[in-house]
Design a protein around this motif. Structure first.
Motif, short mmCIF file in Angstrom:
data_model
loop_
_atom_site.label_atom_id
_atom_site.label_comp_id
_atom_site.label_asym_id
_atom_site.label_seq_id
_atom_site.Cartn_x
_atom_site.Cartn_y
_atom_site.Cartn_z
N PHE A 206 0.85 -1.19 0.00
CA PHE A 206 0.00 0.00 0.00
C PHE A 206 0.89 1.24 0.00
CE2 PHE A 206 -2.92 -3.20 1.30
CZ PHE A 206 -4.20 -2.73 1.07
N GLY A 207 0.85 1.98 -1.11
CA GLY A 207 1.67 3.18 -1.25
C GLY A 207 2.89 2.88 -2.10
N LEU A 208 2.98 3.53 -3.27
CA LEU A 208 4.06 3.25 -4.21
C LEU A 208 5.01 4.43 -4.36
CD1 LEU A 208 1.94 1.31 -6.85
CD2 LEU A 208 3.46 0.34 -5.10
N GLY A 209 5.25 5.11 -3.25
CA GLY A 209 6.23 6.20 -3.24
C GLY A 209 7.62 5.65 -3.00
N GLY A 210 8.48 6.44 -2.34
CA GLY A 210 9.87 6.04 -2.15
C GLY A 210 10.03 4.77 -1.34
N ILE A 211 9.43 4.72 -0.16
CA ILE A 211 9.56 3.54 0.68
C ILE A 211 8.81 2.36 0.09
CG2 ILE A 211 8.95 2.57 2.94
CD1 ILE A 211 9.67 5.33 4.12
N GLY A 212 7.60 2.60 -0.43
CA GLY A 212 6.84 1.53 -1.06
C GLY A 212 7.58 0.92 -2.23
N SER A 213 8.26 1.76 -3.01
CA SER A 213 9.02 1.26 -4.15
C SER A 213 10.21 0.42 -3.69
CB SER A 213 9.51 2.43 -5.01
OG SER A 213 8.41 3.13 -5.58
N ALA A 214 10.86 0.84 -2.59
CA ALA A 214 11.96 0.04 -2.04
C ALA A 214 11.45 -1.30 -1.54
CB ALA A 214 12.65 0.80 -0.91
N ILE A 215 10.24 -1.31 -0.96
CA ILE A 215 9.63 -2.55 -0.51
C ILE A 215 9.38 -3.48 -1.71
CG2 ILE A 215 7.49 -3.55 0.41
CD1 ILE A 215 7.36 -1.09 2.28
N VAL A 216 8.86 -2.93 -2.80
CA VAL A 216 8.61 -3.72 -4.00
C VAL A 216 9.90 -4.38 -4.50
CG1 VAL A 216 8.00 -3.59 -6.45
CG2 VAL A 216 6.58 -2.42 -4.75
N ASP A 271 0.31 -13.43 1.60
CA ASP A 271 1.18 -13.89 2.69
C ASP A 271 1.76 -12.71 3.47
OD1 ASP A 271 1.04 -16.70 1.93
OD2 ASP A 271 2.25 -16.11 0.19
N PHE A 272 2.06 -11.62 2.74
CA PHE A 272 2.70 -10.46 3.37
C PHE A 272 2.07 -9.17 2.86
CE2 PHE A 272 5.86 -13.83 3.06
CZ PHE A 272 6.30 -13.95 4.37
N ALA A 273 1.75 -8.27 3.78
CA ALA A 273 1.19 -6.96 3.40
C ALA A 273 2.05 -5.87 4.02
CB ALA A 273 -0.25 -6.83 3.89
N PHE A 274 2.21 -4.77 3.26
CA PHE A 274 3.03 -3.65 3.72
C PHE A 274 2.26 -2.35 3.55
CE2 PHE A 274 5.78 -7.01 2.25
CZ PHE A 274 6.74 -7.12 3.24
N GLU A 275 2.25 -1.52 4.59
CA GLU A 275 1.57 -0.23 4.52
C GLU A 275 2.63 0.87 4.58
OE1 GLU A 275 -0.76 3.36 5.40
OE2 GLU A 275 1.05 2.59 6.34
N ALA A 276 2.75 1.64 3.50
CA ALA A 276 3.78 2.69 3.42
C ALA A 276 3.15 4.03 3.09
CB ALA A 276 4.82 2.31 2.36
N ILE A 277 1.97 4.28 3.63
CA ILE A 277 1.26 5.54 3.38
C ILE A 277 1.14 6.37 4.65
CG2 ILE A 277 -0.92 6.57 2.62
CD1 ILE A 277 -1.37 4.02 0.93
N GLY A 278 0.67 5.73 5.72
CA GLY A 278 0.53 6.45 6.98
C GLY A 278 -0.90 6.88 7.28
N LEU A 279 -1.88 6.13 6.77
CA LEU A 279 -3.28 6.41 7.04
C LEU A 279 -3.89 5.23 7.80
CD1 LEU A 279 -4.40 7.83 3.57
CD2 LEU A 279 -3.85 9.13 5.63
#
Length: 384
Positions: A206-216, A271-279
């Protein structure tokens, strides 16, 4: 030799230089002349070479983060040590260094524990905007200026504690590795350390900004077979797919909650979820996107100060795990220099995360690109 000469001329003296000052919330940053005091005991004064613009900086400008104003923001910085205060032993003038929003004192319970990294000397949870002795090193127009998380990298010179700065590989390109102060370890560590993504697994980000992109990127490197990207800005989707996202979802265009769509796509949830937005709503959606028996949800986004996360405890009962970490669980001074060396040796590649580079005076343009979702990371160059 040039840096050594500079240190001789400036060491022990106040330095006047340019900085981007946030005088108040919801206003453009102002390029000002500031005075930067010499470092005191246990402190280091650094000439900033490059700094990344992070979403947390923008949250602070928008008033979502409890931070005293006026303040010099920025916490993704790479630079060269200009001078050191009494007692500093781990860096010296002329060293290339990274500065971290999370220190590592190597003395507190959390630093000494093999699994801990949230140093007791942090200035994140209840920020004072001051050095450990309760004073500031910045002055502008006769007024005290606060720092952000002990770093403040939107300035040509800053003063940080020795426990928040580390020497890095001399071959490291400063205008790239600066984002290893936050975005890269936060994203990579969420995957490798906190979630421990497994080969063949499914993930949602969730969230495809800087941190979300690094997670991807890290999910792909971990061998995840399906990576679902969630964002309301579809301009981010082509870049996300290039980094490894297999499916893109815009919650605003779905007829049912995004977590239900994710479950339908995967059968039982990821299996894995990541939240990189902050809402809060996306944190709950990420948790509910997980397989209910063994799914792992990692929250990396920073919610507005005073937020309350609320959900039915039965969501966790079948076996879901809810986790979080700061800087990806890495011990900043011990671990992150190794990531820098891995980049220099081409073992990892972080180049795709930097989509824009701007001269320091155009900092407000960089924030505009961030808010409009047109960049993953914008790096500011402090060179004239």
């Amino acid at each position: 030799m040039e840096q050594a000469s500079l240190a001789t001329k400036t060491s022990g003296n106040v330095i006047r230089c340019r900085a981007a000052v946030a005088w108040t919330t919801n206003a453009p940053l102002s390029i000002e002349e500031v005075e930067v005091d010499p470092p005191k005991a246990g402190e280091v004064r650094v000439k900033i070479i490059a700094s990344g613009i992070c979403g947390t900086d923008n949250h602070t400008i928008e008033g979502k983060m409890k931070t005293p104003f006026p303040v010099i923001l920025g916490h993704e910085g790479a630079g060269v040590v200009e001078s050191i205060g009494p007692g500093v032993t781990t860096v010296k003038p002329g060293d290339k260094v990274l500065m971290f929003p999370l220190p590592e004192c190597r003395e507190c319970f959390y630093c000494l524990h093999p699994e801990g990294n949230f140093c007791e000397k942090e200035d994140i949870i209840s920020p004072t905007g001051l050095m450990l002795d309760g004073t500031s090193r910045f002055t502008c127009r006769g007024k005290k200026i606060y720092n952000i998380m002990g770093t403040s990298t939107f300035t040509e010179y800053t003063v940080v504690h020795e426990i928040a700065v580390v020497k890095i590989d001399a071959a490291a390109p400063m205008d790239t590795v600066c984002i290893m102060s936050c975005a890269v370890p936060t994203g990579f560590g969420a995957v490798f350390n906190t979630a421990q993504v497994t080969p063949g697994s499914s993930c949602v980000v969730f969230g495809l900004g800087g941190i979300g992109s690094a997670i991807v990127m890290a999910c792909k490197a971990s061998g995840a077979c399906r990576i679902i990207g969630v964002d309301i800005n579809e301009e981010k989707f082509p870049r996300a797919r290039a980094l490894g996202v297999t499916d893109c979802l815009n919650p605003n265009k779905l007829k049912k909650p995004v977590q239900e769509v994710v479950k339908e796509m995967t059968g039982v949830g990821v299996d894995f979820a990541f939240e990189a937005i902050g809402l809060i709503e996306t944190m709950v959606a990420a948790l509910k996107s997980c397989n209910r028996s063994y799914g792992v949800c990692v929250i990396m986004g920073v919610a507005p100060t005073g937020s309350q996360l609320s959900f039915d405890p039965l969501v966790l009962l079948p076996g879901r795990t809810l986790k979080s970490s700061v800087l990806g669980g890495y011990k900043t001074r011990d671990d992150i220099p190794k990531l820098v060396t891995d980049y220099v040796q081409k073992k990892i590649n972080i180049d795709p995360l930097i989509t824009h580079r701007l001269p320091f005076p155009k900092i407000n343009e960089g924030f505009r690109l961030l808010r409009e979702g047109k960049c993953i990371r914008c790096v500011l160059s402090m060179r004239p």
